[in-house]
Design an enzyme around this catalytic site. Structure first.
Site, PDB file in Angstrom:
ATOM      1  N   LYS A  16     110.264  83.776  39.667  1.00 56.18           N
ATOM      2  CA  LYS A  16     109.496  83.708  38.404  1.00 56.18           C
ATOM      3  C   LYS A  16     108.041  83.318  38.648  1.00 56.18           C
ATOM      4  CE  LYS A  16     112.570  80.760  36.923  1.00 56.18           C
ATOM      5  NZ  LYS A  16     113.620  80.901  37.951  1.00 56.18           N
ATOM      6  N   GLY A  17     107.839  82.350  39.557  1.00 61.50           N
ATOM      7  CA  GLY A  17     106.473  81.894  39.836  1.00 61.50           C
ATOM      8  C   GLY A  17     105.597  83.045  40.278  1.00 61.50           C
ATOM      9  N   THR A 128     119.524  68.429  40.739  1.00 59.83           N
ATOM     10  CA  THR A 128     118.358  68.227  41.606  1.00 59.83           C
ATOM     11  C   THR A 128     117.970  66.740  41.665  1.00 59.83           C
ATOM     12  OG1 THR A 128     116.873  68.587  39.726  1.00 59.83           O
ATOM     13  CG2 THR A 128     117.412  70.522  41.069  1.00 59.83           C
ATOM     14  N   ARG A 142     118.184  61.094  20.307  1.00 57.22           N
ATOM     15  CA  ARG A 142     117.029  60.570  19.559  1.00 57.22           C
ATOM     16  C   ARG A 142     116.538  59.210  20.052  1.00 57.22           C
ATOM     17  NH1 ARG A 142     120.359  61.791  14.299  1.00 57.22           N
ATOM     18  NH2 ARG A 142     121.868  60.950  15.733  1.00 57.22           N
ATOM     19  N   GLN A 229     114.631  77.783  35.577  1.00 58.91           N
ATOM     20  CA  GLN A 229     116.046  77.993  35.875  1.00 58.91           C
ATOM     21  C   GLN A 229     116.417  79.463  35.588  1.00 58.91           C
ATOM     22  OE1 GLN A 229     115.397  74.779  33.842  1.00 58.91           O
ATOM     23  NE2 GLN A 229     114.800  74.317  35.924  1.00 58.91           N
TER      24      GLN A 229
HETATM   25  P1  GDP Z   1     111.367  80.804  41.034  1.00 56.46           P
HETATM   26  O1  GDP Z   1     111.986  79.451  40.896  1.00 56.46           O
HETATM   27  O2  GDP Z   1     112.072  81.821  40.198  1.00 56.46           O
HETATM   28  O3  GDP Z   1     109.887  80.811  40.803  1.00 56.46           O
HETATM   29  O4  GDP Z   1     111.608  81.239  42.547  1.00 56.46           O
HETATM   30  P2  GDP Z   1     111.394  80.316  43.848  1.00 56.46           P
HETATM   31  O5  GDP Z   1     109.951  80.140  44.093  1.00 56.46           O
HETATM   32  O6  GDP Z   1     112.239  79.095  43.769  1.00 56.46           O
HETATM   33  O7  GDP Z   1     112.093  81.210  44.937  1.00 56.46           O
HETATM   34  C1  GDP Z   1     111.666  82.509  45.208  1.00 56.46           C
HETATM   35  C2  GDP Z   1     111.272  82.598  46.693  1.00 56.46           C
HETATM   36  O8  GDP Z   1     111.152  83.933  47.064  1.00 56.46           O
HETATM   37  C3  GDP Z   1     109.920  81.970  46.971  1.00 56.46           C
HETATM   38  O9  GDP Z   1     109.928  81.436  48.266  1.00 56.46           O
HETATM   39  C4  GDP Z   1     108.963  83.169  46.884  1.00 56.46           C
HETATM   40  O10 GDP Z   1     107.796  82.983  47.671  1.00 56.46           O
HETATM   41  C5  GDP Z   1     109.817  84.248  47.467  1.00 56.46           C
HETATM   42  N1  GDP Z   1     109.580  85.596  46.957  1.00 56.46           N
HETATM   43  C6  GDP Z   1     109.206  85.994  45.713  1.00 56.46           C
HETATM   44  N2  GDP Z   1     109.194  87.346  45.628  1.00 56.46           N
HETATM   45  C7  GDP Z   1     109.589  87.791  46.838  1.00 56.46           C
HETATM   46  C8  GDP Z   1     109.805  89.106  47.384  1.00 56.46           C
HETATM   47  O11 GDP Z   1     109.684  90.125  46.711  1.00 56.46           O
HETATM   48  N3  GDP Z   1     110.223  89.165  48.688  1.00 56.46           N
HETATM   49  C9  GDP Z   1     110.413  88.072  49.448  1.00 56.46           C
HETATM   50  N4  GDP Z   1     110.831  88.219  50.704  1.00 56.46           N
HETATM   51  N5  GDP Z   1     110.207  86.830  48.970  1.00 56.46           N
HETATM   52  C10 GDP Z   1     109.823  86.705  47.694  1.00 56.46           C
HETATM   53  P1  IMO Z   2     113.887  77.343  39.054  1.00 56.34           P
HETATM   54  O1  IMO Z   2     113.043  77.220  37.807  1.00 56.34           O
HETATM   55  C1  IMO Z   2     117.829  77.002  40.844  1.00 56.34           C
HETATM   56  C2  IMO Z   2     120.470  73.878  39.287  1.00 56.34           C
HETATM   57  C3  IMO Z   2     120.806  72.709  40.206  1.00 56.34           C
HETATM   58  C4  IMO Z   2     122.193  72.367  39.692  1.00 56.34           C
HETATM   59  C5  IMO Z   2     122.078  72.603  38.199  1.00 56.34           C
HETATM   60  C6  IMO Z   2     121.778  71.339  37.390  1.00 56.34           C
HETATM   61  O2  IMO Z   2     113.167  77.018  40.298  1.00 56.34           O
HETATM   62  O3  IMO Z   2     114.591  78.650  39.090  1.00 56.34           O
HETATM   63  P2  IMO Z   2     119.644  69.809  37.066  1.00 56.34           P
HETATM   64  O4  IMO Z   2     118.742  69.142  38.055  1.00 56.34           O
HETATM   65  O5  IMO Z   2     118.962  70.764  36.161  1.00 56.34           O
HETATM   66  O6  IMO Z   2     120.486  68.819  36.312  1.00 56.34           O
HETATM   67  O7  IMO Z   2     120.683  70.660  37.966  1.00 56.34           O
HETATM   68  O8  IMO Z   2     121.014  73.522  38.018  1.00 56.34           O
HETATM   69  N1  IMO Z   2     119.019  74.116  39.090  1.00 56.34           N
HETATM   70  C7  IMO Z   2     118.359  75.136  39.633  1.00 56.34           C
HETATM   71  N2  IMO Z   2     118.764  76.090  40.506  1.00 56.34           N
HETATM   72  N3  IMO Z   2     116.577  77.024  40.368  1.00 56.34           N
HETATM   73  C8  IMO Z   2     116.169  76.097  39.483  1.00 56.34           C
HETATM   74  O9  IMO Z   2     114.970  76.150  38.878  1.00 56.34           O
HETATM   75  C9  IMO Z   2     117.064  75.065  39.101  1.00 56.34           C
HETATM   76  N4  IMO Z   2     116.972  73.989  38.280  1.00 56.34           N
HETATM   77  C10 IMO Z   2     118.190  73.433  38.281  1.00 56.34           C
HETATM   78  O10 IMO Z   2     120.816  73.109  41.548  1.00 56.34           O
HETATM   79  O11 IMO Z   2     123.134  73.285  40.192  1.00 56.34           O
END
Ligand code: GDP
Ligand code: IMO
Ligand code: MG
Length: 425
Positions: A16-17, A128, A142, A229
């Site tokens: 997503k980032g 986490t 609340r 998430q």
């Molecule tokens: P988010 O939580 O949805 O923003 O995703 P994360 O940042 O936790 O995990 C996605 C990972 O995949 C990160 O390390 C990104 O840099 C990487 N990433 C994103 N798009 C691509 C892609 O198209 N190919 C590869 N190999 N890595 C990617």
């Molecule tokens: P992004 O935005 C992947 C998972 C945790 C755990 C469950 C509950 O980077 O995609 P919490 O800390 O929310 O109580 O944990 O949800 N979890 C994620 N897994 N990506 C995330 O965020 C997550 N945020 C929470 O690993 O299973």
């Protein structure tokens, strides 16, 4: 104008980032609407890499307002550390707006998260440990403390009262927190750092972001809501109880920003060309063999927030279809297609077999009874061949589009901003 929404259709970490960063030049405002620093959104651009936990992923583009909405929960320490790091690349302070109605994560919420998980033993959620569950619990009960409370004269009193109540609860659970570390610190040290961060937070632009967002729409500005998430971690529709504590679906953008449902525009649904999950809970297409290991290695599948190895498996279209329905997805975004480079064949789950019955409907209990039914498709060596999308990858995309009844908007083939193919507008 309407608010477009970008969110994950799997168990988070879909990319997503990166996708928000790619799309931000089309938007005037980017807003987070739920979750907290359990999120880790990775951006790679101009040789830099940054993981954002609380700040929206539009922060590195010029002329974009970045909003932390009322549905988000904020840990002031984590946020201030993040602002410090991001400020190397951009002027964060002038671009960031924080909702007065966002709830605060207290150090004792984090203690409670540790205590709750320890009490659950083998049934733990795999949280986490950032204090997410306890903070949302206080919000709905609340009892929460909100950003706006920081500006009121009784903040200290409120803080002490809630903190002391939490400590009594931790004590009554018999939980020994002497070994607990928060961002590398003991509870006592963390609390000091947290209180110092609270002082800093008071200096940021703390506003009624529901007005900011709705006024932006009225003025003809484009707004993008950034999910955290993923749909399968949604507190109502995810793999309960192994979920997070917020509504991660499109509806969460309405309540988490103060946007009316009729003001939602396009919904970008993100998924990896395969699938991952961190933490506990069923994952029907999980691979326990060398193929899963290979995906983890190729995809660098280690948590951006907790560094935990992510569980890997084939893409599950049954779940993706459910996620498209819940979110009203209009456009598909497929991430990380490069990770599957070199497979002769790739598999996608198209149906579930449960107790001998084949179905596409997601059952109430998502558990070990589910047997995925796979379709095998040709693999690709590289995403591109002779300057165009590799035919096998194109075929894979079409198969997914047909099944989900939606068109692909973006294909991502690497972590960098530039490694992105955008179709149409
Ligand atoms: P988010 O939580 O949805 O923003 O995703 P994360 O940042 O936790 O995990 C996605 C990972 O995949 C990160 O390390 C990104 O840099 C990487 N990433 C994103 N798009 C691509 C892609 O198209 N190919 C590869 N190999 N890595 C990617
Ligand atoms: P992004 O935005 C992947 C998972 C945790 C755990 C469950 C509950 O980077 O995609 P919490 O800390 O929310 O109580 O944990 O949800 N979890 C994620 N897994 N990506 C995330 O965020 C997550 N945020 C929470 O690993 O299973
Ligand atoms: Mg992540």
């Amino acid at each position: 104008m309407k608010v477009d929404v970008l969110l994950g259709l799997q168990w988070g970490d879909e990319g997503k980032g990166k996708a928000v960063d790619v799309l931000t030049p089309h938007y005037d405002v980017v807003a987070r609407f739920q979750g907290g620093p359990n999120a880790g959104h990775t951006l790679e651009f101009e040789g830099h890499k940054m993981v954002l936990h609380t700040i929206p992923s539009g922060i590195f583009r010029e002329n974009t307002k970045n909003v932390i909405g009322n549905g988000v929960i904020i840990d002031p320490y984590v946020m201030c550390q993040e602002i410090k790091e991001a400020s190397q690349y951009t002027d964060v302070r002038s671009k960031l707006f924080v909702s007065l109605k966002a709830n605060l994560i207290l150090p004792t919420h984090r203690l409670l998260d540790h205590a709750n998980e320890a009490a659950m033993g083998s049934k733990k959620i795999g949280s986490t440990l950032k204090g997410i569950g306890p903070t949302y619990t206080d919000k709905t009960a609340r009892n929460g403390i909100r950003v706006g409370d920081l500006l009121l004269p009784d903040f200290d009193k409120k803080y002490r009262a809630l903190r002391d109540a939490h400590l009594r609860r931790v004590e009554s659970m018999g939980f020994d927190f002497s070994d607990v570390r928060m961002e590398g610190m003991s509870f006592a040290d963390y609390e000091q750092a947290w209180l110092a961060a609270v002082e800093q937070l008071r200096g940021y632009q703390l506003v009624s972001t529901e007005y900011l967002v709705n006024n932006a729409l009225a003025d003809g500005h484009a707004v993008l809501a950034e999910g955290a998430q993923g749909t399968l971690l949604d507190v109502d529709f995810g793999t309960y109880p192994y979920v997070t504590s917020s509504n991660t679906i499109t509806a969460g953008a309405c309540s988490g920003l103060g946007v009316a449902p009729g003001n939602i525009g396009r919904v970008f649904g993100l998924f990896k060309a395969y699938c991952t999950r961190v933490g506990t809970g069923v994952f029907p297409t999980e691979l326990f063999d060398g193929t899963g290991e290979y995906m983890r290695k190729q995809g660098q599948e280690f948590g951006a927030t907790t560094k935990r190895p992510r569980r890997c498996g084939w893409m599950d279209l049954t779940l993706l279809k459910y996620a498209c329905m819940l979110n009203g997805v209009t456009d598909l975004i497929m991430m990380k297609v490069d990770v599957l480079n070199g497979f002769d064949k790739v598999k996608v789950c198209t149906d579930y077999q449960i107790d001998g019955q084949v179905t596409r409907e997601i059952p109430f209990r998502i558990d070990e009874r589910i047997q995925p039914v796979y379709t095998e498709l040709e693999g690709w060596k590289q995403p591109f061949e002779s300057g165009r999308l590799a035919p096998a990858l194109e075929n894979y995309l079409h198969f997914v589009e047909e099944y989900l009844g939606r068109k692909t908007y973006i294909v991502s083939y690497g972590p960098d901003r530039e490694e992105t193919l955008v179709f149409g507008k």
